[in-house]
Design an enzyme around this catalytic site. Structure first.
Site, mmCIF file in Angstrom:
data_model
loop_
_atom_site.group_PDB
_atom_site.id
_atom_site.type_symbol
_atom_site.label_atom_id
_atom_site.label_comp_id
_atom_site.label_asym_id
_atom_site.label_seq_id
_atom_site.Cartn_x
_atom_site.Cartn_y
_atom_site.Cartn_z
ATOM 1 N N SER A 67 58.716 107.481 27.135
ATOM 2 C CA SER A 67 58.111 107.948 28.383
ATOM 3 C C SER A 67 56.751 107.290 28.606
ATOM 4 C CB SER A 67 58.028 109.475 28.369
ATOM 5 O OG SER A 67 57.748 109.981 29.643
ATOM 6 N N ASP A 213 64.525 110.053 30.962
ATOM 7 C CA ASP A 213 63.420 110.182 30.013
ATOM 8 C C ASP A 213 63.914 110.299 28.568
ATOM 9 O OD1 ASP A 213 61.129 110.955 28.587
ATOM 10 O OD2 ASP A 213 60.307 111.992 30.325
#
Length: 729
Positions: A67, A213
């Site tokens: 991320s 993610d």
């Protein structure tokens, strides 16, 4: 000559000795793996950690990130120093980055019309196999362009396998729940995939997978650096968000955030069990900084630096001497490169859209170099046409040619859409009214970009209409347009501040136009407009007259809009000018509406001037100017003032008191408005004379449900109005 030979031998000996020393030192030191975890805006703390590693001369043999950690890790592995990273984060407008569209002024006029009439995010695709929806609140257009600029994509694509420092980027296959590790391929794509927060950012399509993610499965990828470079020592930096307390969970949004946080914390706990003696674990105390607090990046970076400084004794054991560290960093740091001159431009991936629609926005010519800010601006204008899921580019070298490849991805839920709108309004003079709106919008009916829009409204106003828009050239500068529709509404008639009657108004008509689009300023049109209006008394004295009038005429007009926002702008201007002449009715009508806005700090100033008059004849009552309502003589009821030869001026100031969260453009404002109007010939409120005034105080802003405001207007004529509105006009 005899002197040069000994000197050259001495220089070679020194270089060989230094190289041998560096190799020996490198062989003696432990292999170090760096892990940068995910955490949204909290991930800016990684920059502070990197600053301490740089200060202490700690080298790294491989790095893995998830991320926001993937963004920092990828940028660093590509050769950007922590100091430069700080500068780039400070220069970025993070609030705007999570809004895909360019600012309102840069949208095409057709897209502005859609934005005015329909709710943002209501667009749904009408497909042969059913209705399809957008994959996320944000498609990530500006985020991807930001990554391109960070990594100098204008100088050529950076691939992970070509980086001097081994890098791993973690993502999640949302279809299978599997962990996906990028060790090769385009770096910007891997970073974008790893940051795709489910529900907020659209997934990235990669080799048949939909990637989101990486924090869902591996937010702190310790195992990855163990495998990637057989790390003897792991430096793991955890910036994950803590779980919300039970009393703070009370909405669908907070429940969703908590679910993601629970999944993340569980896999982080598993990863932490892999740490060994001698590994270094850094967890900055980020306090109340949330995953969405991108404006606090500098504070987060400072807190990351403090946390790393607290581990200074352990980190210092991994230090190299200055010469050895510089030799290591010089192998990673990007040297200044020049952008290649472009030999050829390619546009790929289009199906329905004509390539000329892309080319009209592109200002790079063969023989020129690419400036990141310029090409980002061009690509955002392309995206602003509303036909694409994303628009990206890459620079390739093939057969000694430098190729700029523009890659628009047409919406997979297009080209036919359903759109929706809603409004609710109330005031103490007319009561409450409401409306629901639905539309079918079919685009790219032909290679020039023909569009058909069919709309229907039900509620206080009932309406059915159709609009056909046909560009006449591939670059869509010239167009023909046809409109038709029927509408039923109610018109209140006022005298001495009292509603004395209400008419039911039925109108039908059509218009045909030829026009030219003046860049993104807006269109200039010329055409014929035909109308039929029927006024039937609904409430009031039974003897009130009816009216049945058909009339038509030539109309020319322009509609330029350069405001930065659709509602409640902070800067820009708009101008609407039109002239209508009806030979059969014996009159003409001229309209001018000029507006401007600018801001100083958090205060916005607005001005508006309006004129409606009849250069030939007199405006009939059925086509006269109407005033009243919010910021149109606010103290008066909607359409309370009807007449000819109208001169209006309005000034207002607004204080910004709050901003909307990520992914939403707009803010909330407290405003004060002063207005005045002079009517030449009056058809209502005939006992009034001179200049009428109005003052208003209001709270308003642009919201996910459209425009919203509540306020109070008062006039020295001893009339007042309390009003509320939510929705699309």
């Amino acid at each position: 000559m005899s002197l040069l030979r000994p000197l050259s031998r001495l220089l070679i000996a020194v270089l060989v000795s230094a190289s041998t020393a560096v190799v020996a030192a490198d062989a003696a030191r432990p292999r170090i793996g760096l892990v940068l975890g995910g955490g949204g805006a909290r991930g800016a703390a990684h920059i502070g950690v990197l600053e301490v590693l740089e200060k202490l001369h700690v080298p790294v043999d491989c790095v893995a990130g998830t991320s926001m950690g993937a963004l920092v890790a990828g940028t660093w592995a590509a050769g950007m120093s922590p100091a430069t990273m700080r500068q780039n984060l400070a220069a970025a407008d993070w609030g705007d980055m999570f809004i895909d569209d360019p600012e309102y002024a840069e949208l095409s006029h057709r897209n502005k019309q859609m934005a005015r009439r329909f709710l943002p995010g209501s667009e749904s695709g009408v497909m042969a196999d059913g209705v399809k929806y957008q994959p996320g609140v944000v498609t990530g257009q500006k985020i991807k362009l930001f990554f391109n600029q960070l990594l100098r994509a204008n100088q050529g694509e950076r691939n992970i396998e070509d980086l001097p420092l081994p890098l791993s980027v973690i993502a999640t296959d949302i279809g299978t729940g599997e962990r996906v590790v990028f060790r090769d391929g385009p770096l910007t794509q891997a970073m974008r995939a790893s940051m795709s927060v489910p529900g907020l950012l659209a997934p990235v399509d990669h080799q048949g997978r939909k990637l989101v993610d990486g924090g869902l499965v591996d937010n702190l990828p310790i195992a990855e650096v163990r495998e990637r470079c057989q790390a003897d020592v792991v430096i793991a930096v955890n910036v994950g968000s803590p779980l919300l307390k039970a009393e703070a969970i009370g909405s669908l949004l907070t429940v969703s955030a908590q679910m993601i946080a629970i999944l993340t914390e569980q896999n982080v706990s598993r990863s932490l069990t892999l740490l060994r003696q001698g590994d270094i674990y850094i967890k900055p105390e980020l306090g109340a900084i949330t995953a969405g607090d991108f404006s606090k990046h500098a504070e987060a970076a400072d807190l990351g630096r403090q946390a790393a400084e607290a581990m200074r004794p352990q980190l210092a054991q991994l230090s190299l001497d200055e010469a050895a560290y510089l030799a290591w960093w010089q192998g990673i740091e990007v040297r200044r490169r020049t952008s290649p001159r472009i030999d050829e431009i390619q546009i790929t991936g289009l199906n329905k859209v004509n390539p000329a629609a892309i080319e009209r926005h592109l200002h790079v010519e063969p023989g020129e170099t690419i400036r990141p800010s310029a090409i980002n601006h061009d690509l955002l204008r392309m995206y602003g046409d509303g036909w694409y899921e994303s628009v990206d580019y890459t620079v390739l070298t093939q057969r000694d040619k430098n190729i700029l490849r523009v890659m628009p991805l047409e919406k997979r839920w297009g080209p036919d859409y359903m759109r929706f709108g809603i409004n609710l309004q109330a005031d103490n003079s007319q009561g409450t009214s409401f409306g629901l709106r639905a539309a079918y919008h079919s685009t790219w009916l032909n290679r020039l970009g023909g569009e058909l829009l069919v709309t229907g409204d039900v509620g206080s106003t009932n309406r059915l209409g159709a609009n056909f828009y046909q560009p006449l050239d591939a670059r869509q500068r010239f167009f023909a347009e046809a409109t038709t529709g029927v509408e039923q509404s109610r018109l209140n008639i006022y005298q001495d501040d009292r509603r004395i009657a209400q008419y039911k108004v039925t109108e039908s008509g059509f218009g045909t136009y030829l026009g030219v689009n003046v860049g993104v300023l807006g269109p200039l049109r010329l055409g014929w407009l035909q109308r039929h209006r029927y006024y039937d008394p609904d409430i009031g004295v039974p003897s009130l007259p009816k009216a049945d009038q058909a009339f038509g005429g030539w109309k020319i007009g322009l509609d330029f809009d350069q405001f930065d926002r659709m509602h409640f702008p902070t800067r820009g201007w708009a101008a609407q000018l039109s002239y209508f002449d009806s030979p059969e009715a014996g009159y003409s009508r001229a309209d001018a509406n000029l507006q401007g806005a600018f801001s100083l700090g958090g205060t916005v100033f607005n001005a508006r001037f309006r004129y409606t008059g009849s250069p030939r004849g007199a405006l009939p009552v059925y086509d006269a100017a109407q005033l009243g309502g919010f910021l149109n003589m606010t103290a008066f009821a909607p359409n309370q003032l009807i007449g000819d030869d109208v001169r209006y001026a309005g000034l207002r100031t607004e204080q910004i008191i709050g901003s909307l969260p990520l992914g939403l453009r707009g803010d909330m404002r407290l405003g004060l408005a002063l207005e005045a109007v002079q009517l030449g010939k009056r058809y209502t409120e005939t006992n009034r004379s001179g200049i009428l005034d109005s003052a208003a105080i209001y709270l308003g802003g642009q919201t996910p449900l459209g425009m919203a405001y509540v306020g109070f207007g008062y006039s020295t004529s001893r009339v007042s109005n309390l009003f509320l509105f939510v929705g699309t006009p």
